[in-house]
Scaffold this active site. Structure first.
Site, PDB file in Angstrom:
ATOM      1  N   TYR A 129       0.835  -1.205   0.000  1.00 40.78           N
ATOM      2  CA  TYR A 129       0.000   0.000   0.000  1.00 40.78           C
ATOM      3  C   TYR A 129       0.877   1.265   0.000  1.00 40.78           C
ATOM      4  O   TYR A 129       0.867   2.048  -0.920  1.00 40.78           O
ATOM      5  CB  TYR A 129      -0.881   0.042   1.267  1.00 40.78           C
ATOM      6  CG  TYR A 129      -2.182  -0.746   1.214  1.00 40.78           C
ATOM      7  CD1 TYR A 129      -2.382  -1.776   0.306  1.00 40.78           C
ATOM      8  CD2 TYR A 129      -3.202  -0.465   2.115  1.00 40.78           C
ATOM      9  CE1 TYR A 129      -3.573  -2.484   0.303  1.00 40.78           C
ATOM     10  CE2 TYR A 129      -4.393  -1.165   2.117  1.00 40.78           C
ATOM     11  CZ  TYR A 129      -4.575  -2.181   1.207  1.00 40.78           C
ATOM     12  OH  TYR A 129      -5.757  -2.878   1.205  1.00 40.78           O
ATOM     13  N   GLU A 245      -7.444  -5.092   8.868  1.00 39.77           N
ATOM     14  CA  GLU A 245      -6.122  -4.768   9.416  1.00 39.77           C
ATOM     15  C   GLU A 245      -6.271  -4.109  10.785  1.00 39.77           C
ATOM     16  O   GLU A 245      -5.507  -4.377  11.706  1.00 39.77           O
ATOM     17  CB  GLU A 245      -5.372  -3.829   8.454  1.00 39.77           C
ATOM     18  CG  GLU A 245      -4.002  -3.433   9.011  1.00 39.77           C
ATOM     19  CD  GLU A 245      -3.120  -2.719   7.998  1.00 39.77           C
ATOM     20  OE1 GLU A 245      -3.652  -2.178   7.025  1.00 39.77           O
ATOM     21  OE2 GLU A 245      -1.891  -2.701   8.215  1.00 39.77           O
ATOM     22  N   SER A 377      -1.946   5.883  11.220  1.00 36.49           N
ATOM     23  CA  SER A 377      -1.456   6.343  12.535  1.00 36.49           C
ATOM     24  C   SER A 377      -2.620   6.688  13.465  1.00 36.49           C
ATOM     25  O   SER A 377      -3.751   6.895  13.031  1.00 36.49           O
ATOM     26  CB  SER A 377      -0.559   7.568  12.341  1.00 36.49           C
ATOM     27  OG  SER A 377      -1.356   8.647  11.909  1.00 36.49           O
TER      28      SER A 377
HETATM   29  C1  LIG Z   1       5.822  -1.155  11.789  1.00 34.82           C
HETATM   30  C2  LIG Z   1       5.172  -0.687  10.511  1.00 34.82           C
HETATM   31  C3  LIG Z   1       4.778  -1.630   9.591  1.00 34.82           C
HETATM   32  C4  LIG Z   1       4.187  -1.203   8.390  1.00 34.82           C
HETATM   33  N1  LIG Z   1       3.839  -2.155   7.469  1.00 34.82           N
HETATM   34  C5  LIG Z   1       3.325  -1.758   6.294  1.00 34.82           C
HETATM   35  C6  LIG Z   1       3.011  -2.721   5.279  1.00 34.82           C
HETATM   36  O1  LIG Z   1       3.204  -3.919   5.478  1.00 34.82           O
HETATM   37  N2  LIG Z   1       2.540  -2.300   4.097  1.00 34.82           N
HETATM   38  C7  LIG Z   1       2.304  -0.978   3.835  1.00 34.82           C
HETATM   39  O2  LIG Z   1       1.841  -0.666   2.754  1.00 34.82           O
HETATM   40  N3  LIG Z   1       2.597  -0.027   4.761  1.00 34.82           N
HETATM   41  C8  LIG Z   1       3.107  -0.397   5.982  1.00 34.82           C
HETATM   42  N4  LIG Z   1       3.421   0.553   6.932  1.00 34.82           N
HETATM   43  C9  LIG Z   1       3.236   1.966   6.598  1.00 34.82           C
HETATM   44  C10 LIG Z   1       2.135   2.642   7.387  1.00 34.82           C
HETATM   45  O3  LIG Z   1       0.859   2.275   6.949  1.00 34.82           O
HETATM   46  C11 LIG Z   1       2.390   4.158   7.252  1.00 34.82           C
HETATM   47  O4  LIG Z   1       3.595   4.428   7.951  1.00 34.82           O
HETATM   48  C12 LIG Z   1       1.292   4.989   7.841  1.00 34.82           C
HETATM   49  O5  LIG Z   1       0.122   4.869   7.072  1.00 34.82           O
HETATM   50  C13 LIG Z   1       1.701   6.460   7.920  1.00 34.82           C
HETATM   51  O6  LIG Z   1       2.165   6.897   6.679  1.00 34.82           O
HETATM   52  P1  LIG Z   1       3.585   7.635   6.499  1.00 34.82           P
HETATM   53  O7  LIG Z   1       4.622   6.819   7.191  1.00 34.82           O
HETATM   54  O8  LIG Z   1       3.767   7.950   5.056  1.00 34.82           O
HETATM   55  O9  LIG Z   1       3.456   8.982   7.336  1.00 34.82           O
HETATM   56  P2  LIG Z   1       2.774  10.337   6.846  1.00 34.82           P
HETATM   57  O10 LIG Z   1       1.486  10.041   6.174  1.00 34.82           O
HETATM   58  O11 LIG Z   1       3.794  11.141   6.118  1.00 34.82           O
HETATM   59  O12 LIG Z   1       2.466  11.012   8.244  1.00 34.82           O
HETATM   60  C14 LIG Z   1       3.520  11.599   9.029  1.00 34.82           C
HETATM   61  C15 LIG Z   1       2.907  12.095  10.334  1.00 34.82           C
HETATM   62  O13 LIG Z   1       1.888  13.072  10.043  1.00 34.82           O
HETATM   63  C16 LIG Z   1       0.654  12.706  10.639  1.00 34.82           C
HETATM   64  N5  LIG Z   1      -0.445  13.058   9.734  1.00 34.82           N
HETATM   65  C17 LIG Z   1      -0.496  12.858   8.391  1.00 34.82           C
HETATM   66  N6  LIG Z   1      -1.660  13.299   7.895  1.00 34.82           N
HETATM   67  C18 LIG Z   1      -2.366  13.770   8.942  1.00 34.82           C
HETATM   68  C19 LIG Z   1      -3.664  14.354   9.080  1.00 34.82           C
HETATM   69  N7  LIG Z   1      -4.461  14.513   8.031  1.00 34.82           N
HETATM   70  N8  LIG Z   1      -4.053  14.725  10.330  1.00 34.82           N
HETATM   71  C20 LIG Z   1      -3.263  14.548  11.412  1.00 34.82           C
HETATM   72  N9  LIG Z   1      -2.023  14.017  11.332  1.00 34.82           N
HETATM   73  C21 LIG Z   1      -1.588  13.625  10.136  1.00 34.82           C
HETATM   74  C22 LIG Z   1       0.728  11.197  10.839  1.00 34.82           C
HETATM   75  O14 LIG Z   1      -0.068  10.785  11.938  1.00 34.82           O
HETATM   76  C23 LIG Z   1       2.207  10.985  11.144  1.00 34.82           C
HETATM   77  O15 LIG Z   1       2.451  11.236  12.510  1.00 34.82           O
HETATM   78  C24 LIG Z   1       4.004   0.175   8.130  1.00 34.82           C
HETATM   79  C25 LIG Z   1       4.414   1.117   9.084  1.00 34.82           C
HETATM   80  C26 LIG Z   1       4.993   0.697  10.258  1.00 34.82           C
HETATM   81  C27 LIG Z   1       5.419   1.735  11.245  1.00 34.82           C
END
Ligand SMILES: Cc1cc2nc3c(=O)[nH]c(=O)nc-3n(C[C@H](O)[C@H](O)[C@H](O)COP(=O)(O)OP(=O)(O)OC[C@H]3O[C@@H](n4cnc5c(N)ncnc54)[C@H](O)[C@@H]3O)c2cc1C
Length: 406
Positions: A129, A245, A377
């Site tokens: 994803y 999930e 998150s």
């Molecule tokens: C241990 C782990 C396993 C994972 N496994 C998978 C997997 O198997 N497959 C996969 O596809 N993904 C996986 N992920 C990814 C995970 O789904 C994303 O990290 C998550 O969706 C957040 O996206 P990002 O890291 O791009 O952060 P961003 O979207 O860049 O967000 C950064 C920060 O900004 C905050 N934020 C962003 N938008 C908003 C908003 N509108 N309002 C308030 N706050 C906001 C977020 O809460 C976060 O604190 C994994 C992540 C982790 C940590």
């Protein structure tokens, strides 16, 4: 009000209790979602499937036990396993997320092909994803696929792909319909990880181990029937998977199981000769967490009842993910504190060390922080609960132009 089980459920409870007593010693220590199931985990899984303690309601023709859904039965089985600290079976992205997705929206052929081998732990899946520019804003995915000679040709990059370094298959969200806009242009494909053009580069986390990966896809060819639902339905399918999930990540049964392990640990460990379970500070933390775990468990039962009645639980499912991951983190933090000096040194030396109890808790504790972010998150869960559940005003989107009024 009589809250005791009737004879049918008491009989099941006795049966499960007997199974746990006679076979519990064969259980692996964890659900094993972070590595390929080993021989012990596969044998345990086989045993659970045979007795109908796993995949109880999945149709027989797809490898399940074929019984109709009975929420009380599931609750009794989960309760007996988790409070005995015995593994309820393998929990990974394939079993807990893809299988229910296929059963809900996949074709009969897809269910027949993938459900059996996945629930037996033979086929391991990963979730494609997140991308460097689309995590929270998942629908902004840029990985795309064009159709050529009866195949999708996929190009792009995924990130944070848990388990991709040992997975057999990936369920992938990608853009196929360029003219249909952000959400309408996505499709959900099933991709073999052995396909030429897939390059998996492990990312080492603070545990010192690689648990997730960058996944690059260059001209990856997938037959056109490897799509779940139709072209452009990807956003809908992706959300079905997300629904499951959230339950996986905050699973109340897993919390109950881990709570039982912390209680055992607190009986074994001591500080100046006093068992930690008797030390007021630790006991106070334990009781607070125990209350939260119970609340989660009853919330989980409410969702199961809604499912059995065919009702949609909506944002109530998000509470499972939001609370469950926070409680899991507090539980493993308590375990690490209770371990005292044994919880301090940490030297990752590969998979083998997971058999050491202190290291297992330390790894879990570091990983638990990640799960507060993974799968959406906590901030995002709160936003959705606030906006769709409580009817609060929507937050401004990035598309709104801020600037001087004309
Ligand atoms: C241990 C782990 C396993 C994972 N496994 C998978 C997997 O198997 N497959 C996969 O596809 N993904 C996986 N992920 C990814 C995970 O789904 C994303 O990290 C998550 O969706 C957040 O996206 P990002 O890291 O791009 O952060 P961003 O979207 O860049 O967000 C950064 C920060 O900004 C905050 N934020 C962003 N938008 C908003 C908003 N509108 N309002 C308030 N706050 C906001 C977020 O809460 C976060 O604190 C994994 C992540 C982790 C940590």
């Amino acid at each position: 009000m009589d809250l005791a089980y009737g004879p049918k459920y008491r009989a099941l409870q006795e049966e499960v209790r007997g199974f746990v007593r006679s076979h519990g010693h064969l259980s692996p220590r964890t659900g094993g979602g972070r590595k390929r199931p080993d021989k012990r985990a596969l044998a345990w899984q086989h045993l659970l499937l045979q007795h109908g303690y796993f995949a109880r309601n999945i149709p027989k023709e797809y490898g399940g036990f074929g019984l109709p859904l009975d929420v009380m039965e599931l609750a009794i089985i989960a309760d007996e396993f988790s409070s005995a600290g015995v593994s309820p079976g393998i929990m990974n992205q394939g079993i807990s997320m893809l299988v229910p997705t296929l059963l809900e929206v996949g074709s009969k052929e897809q269910c027949a092909k993938w459900v059996g081998p996945t629930i037996r732990g033979e086929v391991i899946w990963c979730q494609g994803y997140s991308e460097p520019g689309s995590g929270s804003d998942l629908a902004a995915a840029k990985t795309h696929a064009r159709v050529e000679d009866g195949h999708f040709i996929i190009n792009g990059q995924k990130i944070w792909t848990s388990s991709a370094h040992f997975a057999d298959m990936m369920f992938l969200l990608c853009r196929t319909e360029t003219e249909k806009g952000k959400h309408g242009g996505l499709s959900y494909l099933l991709v073999p990880m052995s396909a030429p053009g897939i390059d998996v580069r492990p990312l080492v986390t603070m545990t010192g181990r690689a648990e997730f990966n960058e996944t690059f896809l260059t001209d990856v060819r997938v037959p056109i029937d490897q799509i779940v639902m139709r072209r452009g339905d990807g956003w809908h399918v992706a959300n079905v998977t997300l629904k499951y999930e959230r339950l996986l990540l905050g699973d109340p049964n897993k919390l109950t199981y881990r709570l039982a392990r912390v209680i055992e640990l607190m009986k074994k460990t001591s500080l100046e000769g006093v068992p930690t379970i008797q030390i007021p500070e630790y006991r106070d933390r334990l009781l607070r967490i125990q209350g939260e775990v119970l609340a989660s468990k009853f919330h989980g039962l409410r969702l199961l009842s809604e499912q059995a009645k065919g009702e949609e639980s909506g944002v109530r499912r998000l509470i499972v993910k939001l609370n469950g991951t926070m409680i899991a983190y507090r539980l493993s933090s308590l375990a690490v504190d209770v371990l005292g000096a044994a919880g301090l040194p940490y030297e990752p030396k590969g998979e083998a060390l997971e058999d050491d109890e202190a290291t297992t808790w330390q790894i879990d504790n570091m990983y638990d922080i990640g799960l507060i972010i993974g799968g959406g998150s906590s901030n995002i869960q709160r936003n959705i609960i606030g906006e769709r559940g409580l009817g609060l005003p929507r937050e401004p989107t990035a598309d709104i132009k801020l600037g001087p009024k004309e």
